[in-house]
Design a protein around this motif. Sequence first.
Motif, PDB file in Angstrom:
ATOM      1  N   MET A   1       0.821  -1.189   0.000  1.00 47.13           N
ATOM      2  CA  MET A   1       0.000   0.000   0.000  1.00 47.13           C
ATOM      3  C   MET A   1       0.867   1.256   0.000  1.00 47.13           C
ATOM      4  O   MET A   1       1.994   1.250   0.467  1.00 47.13           O
ATOM      5  CB  MET A   1      -0.909   0.011   1.231  1.00 47.13           C
ATOM      6  N   THR A   2       0.300   2.314  -0.446  1.00 46.57           N
ATOM      7  CA  THR A   2       0.969   3.604  -0.519  1.00 46.57           C
ATOM      8  C   THR A   2       0.927   4.305   0.828  1.00 46.57           C
ATOM      9  O   THR A   2      -0.069   4.263   1.532  1.00 46.57           O
ATOM     10  CB  THR A   2       0.272   4.490  -1.567  1.00 46.57           C
ATOM     11  N   THR A   3       2.037   4.953   1.171  1.00 46.72           N
ATOM     12  CA  THR A   3       2.082   5.824   2.337  1.00 46.72           C
ATOM     13  C   THR A   3       2.306   7.234   1.829  1.00 46.72           C
ATOM     14  O   THR A   3       3.173   7.470   0.982  1.00 46.72           O
ATOM     15  CB  THR A   3       3.205   5.408   3.299  1.00 46.72           C
ATOM     16  N   THR A   4       1.514   8.175   2.319  1.00 43.96           N
ATOM     17  CA  THR A   4       1.552   9.549   1.829  1.00 43.96           C
ATOM     18  C   THR A   4       1.996  10.502   2.926  1.00 43.96           C
ATOM     19  O   THR A   4       1.502  10.436   4.042  1.00 43.96           O
ATOM     20  CB  THR A   4       0.152   9.975   1.326  1.00 43.96           C
ATOM     21  N   VAL A   5       2.941  11.371   2.585  1.00 43.94           N
ATOM     22  CA  VAL A   5       3.289  12.484   3.461  1.00 43.94           C
ATOM     23  C   VAL A   5       2.383  13.637   3.039  1.00 43.94           C
ATOM     24  O   VAL A   5       2.397  14.069   1.888  1.00 43.94           O
ATOM     25  CB  VAL A   5       4.776  12.866   3.338  1.00 43.94           C
ATOM     26  N   HIS A   6       1.566  14.084   3.982  1.00 42.30           N
ATOM     27  CA  HIS A   6       0.580  15.144   3.745  1.00 42.30           C
ATOM     28  C   HIS A   6       1.078  16.404   4.442  1.00 42.30           C
ATOM     29  O   HIS A   6       1.269  16.405   5.660  1.00 42.30           O
ATOM     30  CB  HIS A   6      -0.770  14.695   4.323  1.00 42.30           C
ATOM     31  N   ILE A   7       1.304  17.451   3.665  1.00 39.51           N
ATOM     32  CA  ILE A   7       1.831  18.711   4.188  1.00 39.51           C
ATOM     33  C   ILE A   7       0.780  19.790   3.987  1.00 39.51           C
ATOM     34  O   ILE A   7       0.281  19.987   2.883  1.00 39.51           O
ATOM     35  CB  ILE A   7       3.137  19.105   3.456  1.00 39.51           C
ATOM     36  N   ASP A   8       0.444  20.473   5.058  1.00 39.98           N
ATOM     37  CA  ASP A   8      -0.525  21.573   5.026  1.00 39.98           C
ATOM     38  C   ASP A   8       0.230  22.834   5.422  1.00 39.98           C
ATOM     39  O   ASP A   8       0.573  23.028   6.585  1.00 39.98           O
ATOM     40  CB  ASP A   8      -1.664  21.268   6.003  1.00 39.98           C
ATOM     41  N   ASP A   9       0.530  23.663   4.435  1.00 37.13           N
ATOM     42  CA  ASP A   9       1.298  24.892   4.647  1.00 37.13           C
ATOM     43  C   ASP A   9       0.441  26.114   4.344  1.00 37.13           C
ATOM     44  O   ASP A   9      -0.339  26.107   3.393  1.00 37.13           O
ATOM     45  CB  ASP A   9       2.511  24.970   3.707  1.00 37.13           C
ATOM     46  N   THR A  10       0.611  27.132   5.124  1.00 35.01           N
ATOM     47  CA  THR A  10       0.165  28.458   4.737  1.00 35.01           C
ATOM     48  C   THR A  10       1.441  29.235   4.460  1.00 35.01           C
ATOM     49  O   THR A  10       2.332  29.304   5.315  1.00 35.01           O
ATOM     50  CB  THR A  10      -0.661  29.137   5.850  1.00 35.01           C
ATOM     51  N   VAL A  11       1.541  29.742   3.247  1.00 36.79           N
ATOM     52  CA  VAL A  11       2.766  30.419   2.805  1.00 36.79           C
ATOM     53  C   VAL A  11       2.519  31.922   2.745  1.00 36.79           C
ATOM     54  O   VAL A  11       1.384  32.380   2.637  1.00 36.79           O
ATOM     55  CB  VAL A  11       3.237  29.876   1.443  1.00 36.79           C
ATOM     56  N   ARG A  12       3.591  32.684   2.846  1.00 36.98           N
ATOM     57  CA  ARG A  12       3.459  34.145   2.805  1.00 36.98           C
ATOM     58  C   ARG A  12       3.019  34.618   1.414  1.00 36.98           C
ATOM     59  O   ARG A  12       2.192  35.512   1.293  1.00 36.98           O
ATOM     60  CB  ARG A  12       4.772  34.807   3.208  1.00 36.98           C
ATOM     61  N   ASP A  13       3.576  33.990   0.380  1.00 40.69           N
ATOM     62  CA  ASP A  13       3.246  34.365  -0.994  1.00 40.69           C
ATOM     63  C   ASP A  13       3.459  33.142  -1.888  1.00 40.69           C
ATOM     64  O   ASP A  13       4.591  32.674  -2.027  1.00 40.69           O
ATOM     65  CB  ASP A  13       4.137  35.524  -1.456  1.00 40.69           C
ATOM     66  N   TYR A  14       2.384  32.632  -2.464  1.00 45.21           N
ATOM     67  CA  TYR A  14       2.469  31.414  -3.275  1.00 45.21           C
ATOM     68  C   TYR A  14       3.461  31.563  -4.422  1.00 45.21           C
ATOM     69  O   TYR A  14       4.241  30.646  -4.702  1.00 45.21           O
ATOM     70  CB  TYR A  14       1.088  31.032  -3.814  1.00 45.21           C
ATOM     71  N   GLU A  15       3.449  32.712  -5.088  1.00 45.45           N
ATOM     72  CA  GLU A  15       4.318  32.920  -6.258  1.00 45.45           C
ATOM     73  C   GLU A  15       5.799  32.887  -5.883  1.00 45.45           C
ATOM     74  O   GLU A  15       6.637  32.564  -6.718  1.00 45.45           O
ATOM     75  CB  GLU A  15       3.963  34.231  -6.956  1.00 45.45           C
ATOM     76  N   THR A  16       6.131  33.200  -4.650  1.00 45.10           N
ATOM     77  CA  THR A  16       7.510  33.103  -4.170  1.00 45.10           C
ATOM     78  C   THR A  16       7.803  31.689  -3.681  1.00 45.10           C
ATOM     79  O   THR A  16       8.883  31.145  -3.920  1.00 45.10           O
ATOM     80  CB  THR A  16       7.752  34.113  -3.023  1.00 45.10           C
ATOM     81  N   TRP A  17       6.840  31.077  -3.008  1.00 44.38           N
ATOM     82  CA  TRP A  17       7.006  29.736  -2.446  1.00 44.38           C
ATOM     83  C   TRP A  17       7.165  28.677  -3.521  1.00 44.38           C
ATOM     84  O   TRP A  17       8.008  27.783  -3.406  1.00 44.38           O
ATOM     85  CB  TRP A  17       5.798  29.396  -1.561  1.00 44.38           C
ATOM     86  N   LYS A  18       6.366  28.734  -4.595  1.00 44.03           N
ATOM     87  CA  LYS A  18       6.315  27.651  -5.591  1.00 44.03           C
ATOM     88  C   LYS A  18       7.662  27.373  -6.245  1.00 44.03           C
ATOM     89  O   LYS A  18       8.074  26.211  -6.327  1.00 44.03           O
ATOM     90  CB  LYS A  18       5.240  27.963  -6.644  1.00 44.03           C
ATOM     91  N   PRO A  19       8.419  28.369  -6.711  1.00 41.80           N
ATOM     92  CA  PRO A  19       9.727  28.053  -7.298  1.00 41.80           C
ATOM     93  C   PRO A  19      10.681  27.417  -6.277  1.00 41.80           C
ATOM     94  O   PRO A  19      11.473  26.539  -6.635  1.00 41.80           O
ATOM     95  CB  PRO A  19      10.256  29.398  -7.789  1.00 41.80           C
ATOM     96  N   ALA A  20      10.615  27.856  -5.022  1.00 36.56           N
ATOM     97  CA  ALA A  20      11.459  27.253  -3.988  1.00 36.56           C
ATOM     98  C   ALA A  20      11.069  25.793  -3.789  1.00 36.56           C
ATOM     99  O   ALA A  20      11.935  24.909  -3.681  1.00 36.56           O
ATOM    100  CB  ALA A  20      11.335  28.035  -2.683  1.00 36.56           C
ATOM    101  N   PHE A  21       9.769  25.512  -3.767  1.00 33.38           N
ATOM    102  CA  PHE A  21       9.301  24.136  -3.635  1.00 33.38           C
ATOM    103  C   PHE A  21       9.738  23.306  -4.842  1.00 33.38           C
ATOM    104  O   PHE A  21      10.231  22.186  -4.690  1.00 33.38           O
ATOM    105  CB  PHE A  21       7.777  24.103  -3.494  1.00 33.38           C
ATOM    106  N   ASP A  22       9.580  23.840  -6.037  1.00 33.29           N
ATOM    107  CA  ASP A  22       9.966  23.118  -7.253  1.00 33.29           C
ATOM    108  C   ASP A  22      11.452  22.768  -7.245  1.00 33.29           C
ATOM    109  O   ASP A  22      11.857  21.750  -7.805  1.00 33.29           O
ATOM    110  CB  ASP A  22       9.628  23.934  -8.495  1.00 33.29           C
ATOM    111  N   GLY A  23      12.254  23.585  -6.595  1.00 29.68           N
ATOM    112  CA  GLY A  23      13.688  23.320  -6.499  1.00 29.68           C
ATOM    113  C   GLY A  23      14.024  22.102  -5.651  1.00 29.68           C
ATOM    114  O   GLY A  23      15.159  21.626  -5.666  1.00 29.68           O
ATOM    115  N   LEU A  24      13.039  21.568  -4.937  1.00 31.33           N
ATOM    116  CA  LEU A  24      13.245  20.380  -4.102  1.00 31.33           C
ATOM    117  C   LEU A  24      12.896  19.074  -4.814  1.00 31.33           C
ATOM    118  O   LEU A  24      12.941  18.008  -4.209  1.00 31.33           O
ATOM    119  CB  LEU A  24      12.403  20.491  -2.828  1.00 31.33           C
TER     120      LEU A  24
END
Length: 102
Positions: A1-24
């Motif tokens: 079976m699949t195990t999922t890591v579920h992350i619930d974040d509130t970010v200051r600015d999505y447009e700034t957060w998304k490229p940083a996340f994509d870098g991971l």
Amino acid sequence: MTTTVHIDDTVRDYETWKPAFDGLEQYMAEAGARNCRVARFTHNPNRVIVELDFDTAAEAEAFRDGLHQLIDLPRTQMLLVSHEVSILELVDDRRLTARASS
């Protein structure tokens, strides 16, 4: 079976957060994540849900533990307002189809 890591974040600015996340992406793949989903709340576009699927609970737990180290970095803290991580075990997954009415 699949195990999922579920992350619930509130970010200051999505447009700034998304490229940083994509870098991971490489980090996530090397940790064993085989699938990643990112969703935003329609009523609050700075609240983001990330779900990463792993083949084993051990991989998911190791990723979660490593994620805590990333979250503690000052650069990451500048991106986040709040952060919560949970591990979910998939117990049911089905495709739903509408039945024809008589």
